[in-house]
Structures are given as structure tokens and as C-alpha cells.
Design an enzyme around this catalytic site. Structure first.
Site, PDB file in Angstrom:
ATOM      1  N   LYS A   1      -4.635  -1.745   5.918  1.00 22.36           N
ATOM      2  CA  LYS A   1      -3.858  -1.306   7.083  1.00 22.36           C
ATOM      3  C   LYS A   1      -4.643  -1.557   8.375  1.00 22.36           C
ATOM      4  O   LYS A   1      -4.100  -2.020   9.367  1.00 22.36           O
ATOM      5  CB  LYS A   1      -3.531   0.189   6.945  1.00 22.36           C
ATOM      6  CG  LYS A   1      -2.482   0.444   5.865  1.00 22.36           C
ATOM      7  CD  LYS A   1      -2.283   1.913   5.576  1.00 22.36           C
ATOM      8  CE  LYS A   1      -3.426   2.507   4.808  1.00 22.36           C
ATOM      9  NZ  LYS A   1      -3.177   3.690   4.014  1.00 22.36           N
TER      10      LYS A   1
ATOM     11  N   ARG B   1      -0.258   6.115  -6.931  1.00 25.64           N
ATOM     12  CA  ARG B   1      -1.594   6.647  -7.272  1.00 25.64           C
ATOM     13  C   ARG B   1      -1.607   8.162  -7.206  1.00 25.64           C
ATOM     14  O   ARG B   1      -2.238   8.836  -8.023  1.00 25.64           O
ATOM     15  CB  ARG B   1      -2.651   6.072  -6.310  1.00 25.64           C
ATOM     16  CG  ARG B   1      -3.001   4.628  -6.595  1.00 25.64           C
ATOM     17  CD  ARG B   1      -3.777   4.028  -5.438  1.00 25.64           C
ATOM     18  NE  ARG B   1      -4.962   4.782  -5.103  1.00 25.64           N
ATOM     19  CZ  ARG B   1      -5.495   4.855  -3.875  1.00 25.64           C
ATOM     20  NH1 ARG B   1      -4.945   4.193  -2.869  1.00 25.64           N
ATOM     21  NH2 ARG B   1      -6.577   5.548  -3.664  1.00 25.64           N
TER      22      ARG B   1
ATOM     23  N   ASP C   1       0.832  -1.213   0.000  1.00 23.18           N
ATOM     24  CA  ASP C   1       0.000   0.000   0.000  1.00 23.18           C
ATOM     25  C   ASP C   1       0.857   1.249   0.000  1.00 23.18           C
ATOM     26  O   ASP C   1       0.536   2.229  -0.660  1.00 23.18           O
ATOM     27  CB  ASP C   1      -0.942   0.017   1.213  1.00 23.18           C
ATOM     28  CG  ASP C   1      -1.712   1.331   1.264  1.00 23.18           C
ATOM     29  OD1 ASP C   1      -2.496   1.564   0.329  1.00 23.18           O
ATOM     30  OD2 ASP C   1      -1.503   2.129   2.188  1.00 23.18           O
TER      31      ASP C   1
HETATM   32  N1  URA Z   1      -6.420   6.964   2.912  1.00 27.08           N
HETATM   33  C1  URA Z   1      -5.666   5.881   2.605  1.00 27.08           C
HETATM   34  O1  URA Z   1      -4.993   5.318   3.442  1.00 27.08           O
HETATM   35  N2  URA Z   1      -5.719   5.442   1.330  1.00 27.08           N
HETATM   36  C2  URA Z   1      -6.466   6.019   0.359  1.00 27.08           C
HETATM   37  O2  URA Z   1      -6.455   5.554  -0.766  1.00 27.08           O
HETATM   38  C3  URA Z   1      -7.216   7.146   0.703  1.00 27.08           C
HETATM   39  C4  URA Z   1      -7.179   7.598   2.002  1.00 27.08           C
END
Ligand code: URA
Length: 440
Positions: free
Chosen positions: A187, A168, A161
Site C-alpha cells: 500500500k 488472514r 491486500d
Molecule cells: N497492517 C497492515 O496493513 N497489514 C498487516 O498485515 C498488519 C498491519
């Protein structure tokens, strides 16, 4: 199986198999798949979407790209809350000790602020000495003692992530429900939870601008969590105006302490109590909303929630003298009120401008590696419907630098409007999504 075949499949709108999703994420996390292929896949997902099963597999694969926290030795029900972020949102600081006082265990892994939304970690780190980097063993020790601990994300937590979120951010693929869902949930679910409450914010100070988009995100996250065996609930809450009367790190810690002492602002107290109700039901402390409400109100009124917060600060290395006497926390050099241009009622109190002003003052960051100034921010913020007389403050700016102060004043110029007659007070809690409302 070649990565480009999987990208082509999603590009053409087909459903990916579990094997394909796991192969892709595993290779990306292990640096065996380049950013350009992951970026192409993110864009294909952004445009084509994913079904709930694909999102659940993506979430699980991202969660398993790193270590899971083994919380099995904690016998109490483990329930956490995630907020999609807003201006003045300090609920976590109050809620974790509050529900711990009612019998839940809360292993809360929080983030830093980015952009206009503040972060729980920055707020807590404005308490001198407070450590957010506990080891898993330390985290579990604190929770066993007092029922909650609020810490930061470790390097080993969901590394896929971390990489994908940064990618992203620069490839126009942030605002995708499948990608946001997997990113948030991978998470939170690594904490080994029984239940999770989501606070999905909508409005000008949030990344979901409309209630419809917020509902779509909330429902997707609830379904994915359920599919992964977790009890889930969500609240959709307004973020067109600041939550509570302050924004900025120390200022929000002080307001959290006041709320824990049962003398906080009405909106902040209400959202915290509603969140506590949902969490106590998720944790099966009670089935009754009225009982959950009474328990949470009692924990504020009898000081037990405040005592747990104070103990958490102490156990995590923070200077508790600042909790007993918040005037010992960092203070800004300049405290400058912004006067109301006319008498009447506040009809606009724009959270986005307040958030932007906080960033220019130095309370927030625009890059992940920037430091924040704990002392600066905005206090005494009025809300829609509040009465005001000409010249009385709409808010007070706390600044350490005259140039930044001027920039904040400029940003806040059009943020507040005064009407002659009292406007309708906007609703704070717009929707609840839980077992009662979706029939689970
Ligand atoms: N918070 C996150 O951890 N990920 C996202 O994609 C958007 C907000």
C-alpha cells in the site's frame, strides 16, 4: 500451473518462483482463485516463511493488483512514514506538515483504527468537513500547494491486500512477517515514494510484543523496500505506555495542534523530531542528522509546520475555525478523573488497558464497519516516573454514556501502579535502523 501445486510447494518448504507468486496473487485479485486456496497458501507461508526475494515479489504483485498513484509530476523528494500502530500515536498528523515545511512532499495514505490501536483517518475525520477521500488529482494538487496531504485508501489501491487481510484475520495468519511486510509495503509503495520510514512499535499496546520481533519485522521491511529500489529507514519504539497524554480522536487532534504549536508533550515531540530527522535524510534534504534536527525544531518553533497543517485542513474541506479554537471540536458529556490511590511515582501505565478503555468508550472499533465517537477517550494520562499525590488524577475519562464510562473505569482499575521511589524512565526510541546502522 495449478494453484494446488504451488500450495504444495510452499507447504513442503520450497522457494516459490516469481511466476508462481504472480500467478497466485493475480488470480486471487481477479476472483479466479477461491478463498480456501488463498487461505491454505497463507497458512503455508505462515508456517514455512519466505525468503527476502519471495517477499519482495509478493509485495510487488500485491501492489500491482490495483492502481498506482502517479506522483511523478511532484518534483520534491517524496517520503512517507508508516507506523505499525499504537495507543495515542498521533505522530502522522504532526510529522507530515512538519517535514513538508522542511522541503519534502508527503503523499500519506492512512488507515482507520481497528482493535485497540487508533487510526489517523478517524482522528482527522473528527475535524468537521475534513475529506479523506480525495481523488488522485486532488491529492497531487494539495501536495503541490503545501507539500503534504493525508487521505484514506481508495478501492483501487492494492485490492489483493484488502481481500487477503480480511481472510488472514479469520484464518489465524495475521502474525506472519512475510504477510505483514507485503501487506504494509504494497500500500505504501503504491504512493510512488522515494523513501519510507517505518515506526515499528513494540510492547503491550502493539501487535509486536517484543523488541526482537519488532526488529525482525523492521529489518524485513527495510530489506524488501531496498530490493524494490526505495530508500528505507526504521525506528523501533516503545508501546508499553500511551504516546503523549491523550488517546481518542478529538483529544488527539487537540494534542497534535498543541505539538505543532511547540507546546506538546515531551515524548510525542521527541518521536516526531526523530522521525523527521530520518525522513529528511531519506529525502536527501540533508546528510547531517544535526542539520535535520535543527530544521525540524525550527519548523515547530516558527509556526511553519502548524500553518501547513491548518492549510491542509482548509484545502481538504475541514472547518479551520476548529483548528484556531479547538474548543469548537466535539466534546464529551462526562469528564471524570481517575484518582491516584496513593502518593508516589507512576510505575505502570499500561497502554493496552488505555486502548481497550478507549474502544469501550466508543473511540475505537472492533469491526471495520463500525462508526466511532469523535469526542470520547482519555486525557491527562500520566507516564512511568511521573510524581503524583493521593487523590490527584492519573487520567481523565471523556465519556458520552454512563454504562460505557463504568466499563472503562473497570478496565483501567489495574492499569496504573504507584511506587514509593521513582522508577527508571523507560526508553521511547529503542533502536534506529538506517543507512548508518546497517551500512547502506
Ligand atoms: N497492517 C497492515 O496493513 N497489514 C498487516 O498485515 C498488519 C498491519
Amino acid at each position: 500451473m495449478l494453484p494446488q501445486w504451488i500450495i504444495e510447494k510452499k507447504r513442503d518448504g520450497q522457494t516459490l518462483t516469481e511466476e508462481e507468486i504472480r500467478f497466485f496473487i493475480d488470480a486471487y485479485a481477479k476472483e479466479k482463485l477461491p478463498d480456501y486456496q488463498m487461505a491454505a497458501m497463507a497458512m503455508a507461508i505462515f508456517i514455512r516463511g519466505m525468503n527476502p526475494k519471495e517477499i519482495a515479489i509478493l509485495t510487488d504483485a500485491m501492489m500491482r493488483s490495483g492502481d498506482l498513484i502517479n506522483t511523478s509530476s511532484i518534483k520534491k523528494p517524496k517520503v512517507d512514514k508508516h507506523s505499525t500502530g499504537g495507543i495515542g500515536d498521533k505522530v502522522s498528523l504532526i510529522l507530515a506538515p512538519l517535514v513538508a515545511a522542511c522541503g519534502l512532499a508527503v503523499p500519506m495514505i492512512s488507515g482507520r483504527g481497528l482493535g485497540i490501536t487508533g487510526g489517523t483517518l478517524d482522528k482527522l475525520e473528527s475535524i468537521p468537513g475534513y475529506r479523506t477521500n480525495l481523488s488522485d488529482a486532488e491529492l497531487i494538487r494539495v501536495i503541490k500547494k503545501i507539500g503534504c496531504s493525508i487521505i484514506g485508501q481508495t478501492k483501487q489501491l492494492a485490492p489483493a491486500d484488502k481481500k487477503l487481510y480480511a481472510l488472514r484475520d479469520v484464518t489465524g495468519t495475521v502474525a506472519s512477517i512475510p504477510l505483514i511486510t507485503a501487506s504494509i509495503m504494497c500500500k505504501k509503495l503504491a504512493e510512488g515514494l522515494d523513501g519510507l520510514l517505518l515506526d515499528v512499535k513494540c510492547g503491550k499496546g502493539a501487535f509486536m510484543r517484543t523488541q526482537k520481533d519488532a526488529r525482525a519485522l523492521a529489518l524485513t521491511m527495510v530489506r524488501v523496500g531496498n530490493a524494490m529500489g526505495k530508500r528505507m529507514a526504521a525506528v523501533i519504539t516503545d508501546m508499553n505506555q500511551t504516546l503523549g497524554n491523550t488517546a481518542g480522536n478529538v483529544l488527539e487532534v487537540v494534542e497534535s495542534i498543541e505539538t505543532l504549536q511547540n507546546r506538546g508533550p515531551k515524548d510525542l515531540t521527541e518521536l516526531t523530531l526523530v522521525s523527521a530527522e530520518e525522513m529528511l535524510i531519506l529525502g536527501r534534504i540533508t546528510k547531517s542528522r544535526a542539520t535535520a534536527r535543527a530544521m525540524a525544531e525550527k519548523a515547530l518553533a516558527d509556526g511553519s509546520a502548524f500553518r501547513i497543517f491548518r492549510k491542509m485542513v482548509e484545502l481538504q474541506g475541514g472547518d479551520v475555525r476548529t483548528i484556531d479554537d479547538p474548543s469548537r471540536l466535539a466534546q464529551a458529556k462526562f469528564k471524570v478523573p481517575m484518582p491516584a490511590p496513593a502518593s508516589g511515582f507512576v510505575s505502570l501505565a499500561d497502554a493496552e488497558s488505555v486502548g481497550k478503555a478507549c474502544v469501550v468508550l466508543g473511540a475505537g472499533r472492533t469491526r471495520t464497519d463500525e462508526a466511532v465517537d469523535p469526542a470520547v477517550g482519555i486525557s491527562h494520562i500520566l507516564h512511568i516516573g511521573d510524581a503524583v499525590t493521593k487523590g490527584a488524577p492519573l487520567l481523565v475519562i471523556h465519556a458520552n454514556d454512563k454504562k460505557r464510562l463504568a466499563a472503562a473505569q473497570e478496565l483501567l482499575k489495574g492499569a496504573f501502579k504507584i511506587a514509593k521511589s521513582k522508577p527508571k524512565t523507560p526508553k521511547l526510541i529503542l533502536e534506529r535502523i538506517n543507512g548508518e546502522t546497517i551500512g547502506k
